[in-house]
Scaffold this motif. Structure first.
Motif, mmCIF file in Angstrom:
data_model
loop_
_atom_site.group_PDB
_atom_site.id
_atom_site.type_symbol
_atom_site.label_atom_id
_atom_site.label_comp_id
_atom_site.label_asym_id
_atom_site.label_seq_id
_atom_site.Cartn_x
_atom_site.Cartn_y
_atom_site.Cartn_z
ATOM 1 N N GLY A 99 0.802 -1.216 0.000
ATOM 2 C CA GLY A 99 0.000 0.000 0.000
ATOM 3 C C GLY A 99 0.833 1.263 0.000
ATOM 4 N N GLU A 100 0.161 2.365 0.345
ATOM 5 C CA GLU A 100 0.794 3.665 0.472
ATOM 6 C C GLU A 100 0.206 4.307 1.724
ATOM 7 N N LEU A 101 1.055 4.830 2.598
ATOM 8 C CA LEU A 101 0.609 5.322 3.892
ATOM 9 C C LEU A 101 1.190 6.704 4.147
ATOM 10 N N GLU A 102 0.296 7.672 4.391
ATOM 11 C CA GLU A 102 0.744 9.013 4.747
ATOM 12 C C GLU A 102 0.760 9.106 6.271
ATOM 13 N N VAL A 103 1.930 9.385 6.838
ATOM 14 C CA VAL A 103 2.111 9.435 8.288
ATOM 15 C C VAL A 103 2.466 10.867 8.687
ATOM 16 N N THR A 104 1.813 11.352 9.736
ATOM 17 C CA THR A 104 2.092 12.703 10.220
ATOM 18 C C THR A 104 2.448 12.644 11.699
ATOM 19 N N GLY A 107 4.129 18.212 14.838
ATOM 20 C CA GLY A 107 5.166 19.208 14.594
ATOM 21 C C GLY A 107 5.995 18.967 13.351
ATOM 22 N N GLU A 108 5.635 17.958 12.548
ATOM 23 C CA GLU A 108 6.393 17.643 11.331
ATOM 24 C C GLU A 108 5.476 17.639 10.113
ATOM 25 N N GLN A 109 6.080 17.754 8.945
ATOM 26 C CA GLN A 109 5.331 17.637 7.702
ATOM 27 C C GLN A 109 4.952 16.169 7.485
ATOM 28 N N PRO A 110 3.807 15.909 6.832
ATOM 29 C CA PRO A 110 3.438 14.515 6.523
ATOM 30 C C PRO A 110 4.501 13.849 5.651
ATOM 31 N N GLN A 111 4.657 12.551 5.859
ATOM 32 C CA GLN A 111 5.579 11.753 5.055
ATOM 33 C C GLN A 111 4.774 10.643 4.377
ATOM 34 N N THR A 112 4.964 10.461 3.090
ATOM 35 C CA THR A 112 4.265 9.398 2.383
ATOM 36 C C THR A 112 5.186 8.204 2.236
ATOM 37 N N LEU A 113 4.782 7.090 2.863
ATOM 38 C CA LEU A 113 5.533 5.856 2.764
ATOM 39 C C LEU A 113 4.993 5.050 1.591
ATOM 40 N N LYS A 114 5.877 4.552 0.766
ATOM 41 C CA LYS A 114 5.515 3.660 -0.337
ATOM 42 C C LYS A 114 6.097 2.295 -0.031
ATOM 43 N N GLU A 115 5.643 1.263 -0.725
ATOM 44 C CA GLU A 115 6.129 -0.093 -0.465
ATOM 45 C C GLU A 115 7.655 -0.123 -0.428
ATOM 46 N N GLY A 116 8.191 -0.722 0.633
ATOM 47 C CA GLY A 116 9.640 -0.827 0.804
ATOM 48 C C GLY A 116 10.257 0.323 1.571
ATOM 49 N N THR A 117 9.479 1.358 1.919
ATOM 50 C CA THR A 117 10.016 2.508 2.640
ATOM 51 C C THR A 117 10.234 2.171 4.108
ATOM 52 N N PRO A 135 -5.204 -1.629 0.528
ATOM 53 C CA PRO A 135 -4.885 -1.956 1.927
ATOM 54 C C PRO A 135 -3.400 -1.749 2.230
ATOM 55 N N CYS A 136 -3.133 -1.362 3.459
ATOM 56 C CA CYS A 136 -1.757 -1.123 3.903
ATOM 57 C C CYS A 136 -1.334 -2.205 4.889
ATOM 58 N N VAL A 137 -0.112 -2.688 4.721
ATOM 59 C CA VAL A 137 0.495 -3.607 5.679
ATOM 60 C C VAL A 137 1.854 -3.020 6.040
ATOM 61 N N LEU A 138 2.053 -2.833 7.335
ATOM 62 C CA LEU A 138 3.259 -2.213 7.846
ATOM 63 C C LEU A 138 3.959 -3.195 8.778
ATOM 64 N N PHE A 139 5.239 -3.443 8.544
ATOM 65 C CA PHE A 139 6.056 -4.202 9.494
ATOM 66 C C PHE A 139 6.523 -3.214 10.548
ATOM 67 N N ILE A 140 6.341 -3.559 11.838
ATOM 68 C CA ILE A 140 6.805 -2.682 12.918
ATOM 69 C C ILE A 140 7.610 -3.508 13.917
ATOM 70 N N ALA A 141 8.798 -3.019 14.255
ATOM 71 C CA ALA A 141 9.627 -3.608 15.305
ATOM 72 C C ALA A 141 9.555 -2.673 16.509
ATOM 73 N N PHE A 142 9.028 -3.187 17.612
ATOM 74 C CA PHE A 142 8.924 -2.417 18.848
ATOM 75 C C PHE A 142 10.074 -2.790 19.770
ATOM 76 N N GLU A 143 10.677 -1.787 20.400
ATOM 77 C CA GLU A 143 11.756 -2.020 21.354
ATOM 78 C C GLU A 143 11.208 -2.381 22.735
ATOM 79 N N GLU A 144 10.109 -1.770 23.107
ATOM 80 C CA GLU A 144 9.471 -1.972 24.411
ATOM 81 C C GLU A 144 8.179 -2.763 24.200
ATOM 82 N N PRO A 145 7.522 -3.195 25.279
ATOM 83 C CA PRO A 145 6.228 -3.871 25.104
ATOM 84 C C PRO A 145 5.282 -3.020 24.241
ATOM 85 N N ILE A 146 4.452 -3.682 23.475
ATOM 86 C CA ILE A 146 3.570 -2.983 22.533
ATOM 87 C C ILE A 146 2.409 -2.333 23.267
#
Length: 154
Positions: A99-104, A107-117, A135-146
């Motif tokens: 997918g493609e995901l715009e994340v804001t 205090g920052e400008q929005p960032q558009t994530l594309k596949e592989g970003t 649909p968007c699928v995002l891999f997320i690695a958390f350092e602390e408990p989720i």
């Protein structure tokens, strides 16, 4: 003149070698098994997201225990879904898988994530997102408990 408890250098080395070899014989090494998953893997167990997230949002734990440190997940939302402002106790290391995901971030400008970003989200920093037309699928690695805490609008 040697006393009863003094050892030569050669004797000390011999004793140490015998000790280390005997420990190695009795030590049992344990290894984790390697794993790999794709976003459509039939072995994934998808669970619903917290209630404040959009309908159809799901999470699959890839590795680790969500209540402990260092857990990896897939985070999936339907096309055109809006992910409301929230924070996490943990920093997030992310790669958009589909997918493609715009994340804001606040205090920052929005960032558009594309596949592989790859993206990094600091711990405690409020952010929101909007999934594009597929649909968007995002891999997320958390350092602390989720966790995910909604930001209450004033």
């Amino acid at each position: 003149m040697k006393t009863k408890h003094q050892f030569t250098s050669l004797q000390k080395i011999s004793i140490l070698l015998i000790f280390f070899f005997s420990c190695g014989i009795f030590a049992q090494e344990t290894y984790e098994n390697s794993i790999s998953f794709s976003k459509s893997d039939s072995n994934l167990k998808w669970s619903p997201c917290p209630d404040f997230m959009p309908e159809g949002c799901n999470i699959a734990v890839l590795q680790g225990n969500p209540t402990e440190k260092n857990t990896d997940i897939f985070f999936k939302v339907p096309a055109n879904a809006y992910i409301p402002a929230h924070t996490h106790t943990s920093a997030e290391r992310m790669v958009l898988i589909a997918g493609e995901l715009e994340v804001t971030y606040e205090g920052e400008q929005p960032q558009t994530l594309k596949e592989g970003t790859y993206a990094y989200g600091p711990a405690g920093k409020p952010h929101s997102a909007k999934c594009g037309d597929s649909p968007c699928v995002l891999f997320i690695a958390f350092e602390e408990p989720i966790d995910a805490m909604p930001i209450e609008k004033e």
